[in-house]
Motif scaffolding. Structure first.
Motif, mmCIF file in Angstrom:
data_model
loop_
_atom_site.group_PDB
_atom_site.id
_atom_site.type_symbol
_atom_site.label_atom_id
_atom_site.label_comp_id
_atom_site.label_asym_id
_atom_site.label_seq_id
_atom_site.Cartn_x
_atom_site.Cartn_y
_atom_site.Cartn_z
ATOM 1 N N SER A 85 -0.271 4.738 9.828
ATOM 2 C CA SER A 85 -0.500 4.444 10.847
ATOM 3 C C SER A 85 -1.702 3.519 11.133
ATOM 4 O O SER A 85 -2.709 3.773 10.518
ATOM 5 N N SER A 86 -1.971 3.018 12.399
ATOM 6 C CA SER A 86 -3.278 2.661 12.737
ATOM 7 C C SER A 86 -4.055 1.723 11.852
ATOM 8 O O SER A 86 -5.192 1.801 11.201
ATOM 9 N N VAL A 87 -3.197 0.823 11.129
ATOM 10 C CA VAL A 87 -3.615 -0.106 9.868
ATOM 11 C C VAL A 87 -4.832 -0.978 10.307
ATOM 12 O O VAL A 87 -4.635 -1.528 11.588
ATOM 13 N N THR A 88 -5.671 -1.296 9.464
ATOM 14 C CA THR A 88 -6.524 -2.396 9.540
ATOM 15 C C THR A 88 -6.604 -3.119 8.274
ATOM 16 O O THR A 88 -5.714 -2.887 7.503
ATOM 17 N N ALA A 89 -7.297 -4.269 8.121
ATOM 18 C CA ALA A 89 -7.386 -5.209 6.914
ATOM 19 C C ALA A 89 -7.704 -4.202 5.605
ATOM 20 O O ALA A 89 -7.308 -5.019 4.754
ATOM 21 N N ALA A 90 -8.430 -3.232 5.903
ATOM 22 C CA ALA A 90 -8.775 -2.635 4.815
ATOM 23 C C ALA A 90 -7.474 -1.847 4.066
ATOM 24 O O ALA A 90 -7.840 -1.443 3.052
ATOM 25 N N ASP A 91 -6.584 -1.837 5.013
ATOM 26 C CA ASP A 91 -5.259 -1.161 4.289
ATOM 27 C C ASP A 91 -4.275 -2.339 3.487
ATOM 28 O O ASP A 91 -3.441 -1.847 2.996
ATOM 29 N N THR A 92 -4.702 -3.580 3.229
ATOM 30 C CA THR A 92 -4.193 -4.538 2.726
ATOM 31 C C THR A 92 -4.326 -3.852 1.337
ATOM 32 O O THR A 92 -5.390 -3.805 0.564
ATOM 33 N N ALA A 93 -3.271 -4.215 0.516
ATOM 34 C CA ALA A 93 -3.065 -3.682 -0.767
ATOM 35 C C ALA A 93 -1.757 -3.759 -1.537
ATOM 36 O O ALA A 93 -0.722 -4.039 -0.852
ATOM 37 N N VAL A 94 -1.726 -3.453 -2.903
ATOM 38 C CA VAL A 94 -0.404 -3.547 -3.569
ATOM 39 C C VAL A 94 0.038 -2.177 -3.389
ATOM 40 O O VAL A 94 -0.877 -0.982 -3.819
ATOM 41 N N TYR A 95 1.030 -1.588 -2.900
ATOM 42 C CA TYR A 95 1.553 -0.123 -2.880
ATOM 43 C C TYR A 95 2.505 -0.045 -3.915
ATOM 44 O O TYR A 95 3.529 -0.689 -4.192
ATOM 45 N N TYR A 96 2.163 1.242 -4.839
ATOM 46 C CA TYR A 96 2.992 1.404 -5.711
ATOM 47 C C TYR A 96 3.547 2.716 -5.495
ATOM 48 O O TYR A 96 2.925 3.728 -5.011
ATOM 49 N N CYS A 97 5.013 2.950 -5.776
ATOM 50 C CA CYS A 97 5.596 4.255 -5.994
ATOM 51 C C CYS A 97 5.566 4.819 -7.443
ATOM 52 O O CYS A 97 5.477 3.870 -8.175
ATOM 53 N N ALA A 98 5.460 6.197 -7.690
ATOM 54 C CA ALA A 98 5.447 6.527 -8.838
ATOM 55 C C ALA A 98 5.925 8.026 -9.026
ATOM 56 O O ALA A 98 6.198 8.527 -8.098
ATOM 57 N N ARG A 99 6.131 8.380 -10.328
ATOM 58 C CA ARG A 99 6.712 9.814 -10.555
ATOM 59 C C ARG A 99 5.780 10.524 -11.145
ATOM 60 O O ARG A 99 5.252 10.368 -12.397
ATOM 61 N N GLU A 100 5.330 11.797 -10.741
ATOM 62 C CA GLU A 100 4.373 12.827 -11.174
ATOM 63 C C GLU A 100 5.158 14.045 -11.670
ATOM 64 O O GLU A 100 6.370 14.369 -11.104
ATOM 65 N N ILE A 101 4.544 14.510 -12.594
ATOM 66 C CA ILE A 101 5.223 15.618 -13.594
ATOM 67 C C ILE A 101 4.497 16.727 -12.760
ATOM 68 O O ILE A 101 3.179 17.061 -13.333
ATOM 69 N N GLU A 102 5.109 17.760 -12.250
ATOM 70 C CA GLU A 102 4.661 19.184 -11.716
ATOM 71 C C GLU A 102 3.783 19.944 -12.868
ATOM 72 O O GLU A 102 4.338 20.092 -14.215
ATOM 73 N N GLY A 103 2.651 20.342 -12.496
ATOM 74 C CA GLY A 103 1.983 21.127 -13.650
ATOM 75 C C GLY A 103 1.131 20.060 -14.983
ATOM 76 O O GLY A 103 1.074 20.800 -15.928
ATOM 77 N N SER A 104 1.051 18.900 -14.427
ATOM 78 C CA SER A 104 0.619 18.191 -15.423
ATOM 79 C C SER A 104 0.003 16.902 -14.896
ATOM 80 O O SER A 104 0.523 16.586 -13.532
#
Lengths: 120, 110
Positions: A85-104
């Motif tokens: 929310s409440s984005v500014t120019a500083a939030d301009t970016a490439v947004y990646y989604c990814a998978r994390e493994i629990e406990g690692s």
């Protein structure tokens, strides 16, 4: 083979809410031991971890973004989403989604990324 | 929380070994064995090279190795090759709990 694909608006106006969705294919988002994460990278800059979610809805957020971030999961669609929310120019970016493994520290599958620009 | 500190650039000739450092605090790097390293080529998504300080995912060359001492983790690339030219980022679990990335290091093969 697991695949993650981000989708988003491309352009968001300042002060509005940025929304990006990640669709997971080739595997179930409800598999235990996996967290599903959002990471961003402003143009020409480094990586920034935003937060992650477990299929049950349990979330972890970066402290500096926590007040503006909501990550949610839709198990029926095998998707998870990011709202900033409440984005500014500083939030301009490439947004990646990814998978994390629990406990690692293993973040092993990444989407290709989607560029979201904040501009009027 | 502050980004982990990495050198901006490291270079080496083909066949040489280089080491990239990643310095944090006792609340992140020093407190957990949850440090990972990522390679990123221009315009591409990051690729996991090392996880849990020193473990290599299947398919990653054994020329890449990781270690940790106190609040500093290190990535060593031995037998440097042209294809190793990329940006490298470390990441650590933190006490928040959350993850934090390093500032990034550009590796140049001379």
């Amino acid at each position: 083979q697991l695949q993650l694909q981000e989708s988003g608006p491309g352009l968001v106006k300042p002060s509005e809410t940025l929304s990006v969705t990640c669709t997971v294919s080739g595997g179930s988002i409800t598999t235990s031991t996996y967290y599903w994460a959002w990471i961003r990278q402003p143009p020409g800059k480094g990586l920034e971890w935003i937060g992650s979610i477990y299929y049950s809805g349990s979330t972890y957020y970066d402290p500096s973004l926590k007040s503006r971030v909501t990550i949610s999961v839709d198990t029926s669609k095998n998707q998870f989403s990011l709202k900033l929310s409440s984005v500014t120019a500083a939030d301009t970016a490439v947004y990646y989604c990814a998978r994390e493994i629990e406990g690692s520290s293993r973040t092993d599958y990444w989407g290709q990324g989607t560029l979201v620009s904040v501009s009027s | 929380q502050s980004a982990l500190t990495q050198p901006a650039s490291v270079s080496g000739s083909p066949g040489q070994s280089i080491t990239i450092s990643c310095t944090g605090t006792s609340s992140d790097v020093g407190g957990y064995n949850y440090v990972s390293w990522y390679q990123q080529h221009p315009g591409k998504a990051p690729k996991l090279m090392i996880y849990d300080v020193s473990n290599r995912p299947s398919g990653v060359s054994n020329r890449f190795s990781g270690s940790k001492s106190g609040n500093t983790a290190s990535l060593t690339i031995s037998g440097l090759q042209a294809e190793d030219e990329a940006d490298y980022y470390c990441s650590s679990y933190t006490s928040s709990p959350s993850y934090v990335f390093g500032t990034g290091t550009k590796v140049t093969v001379l």
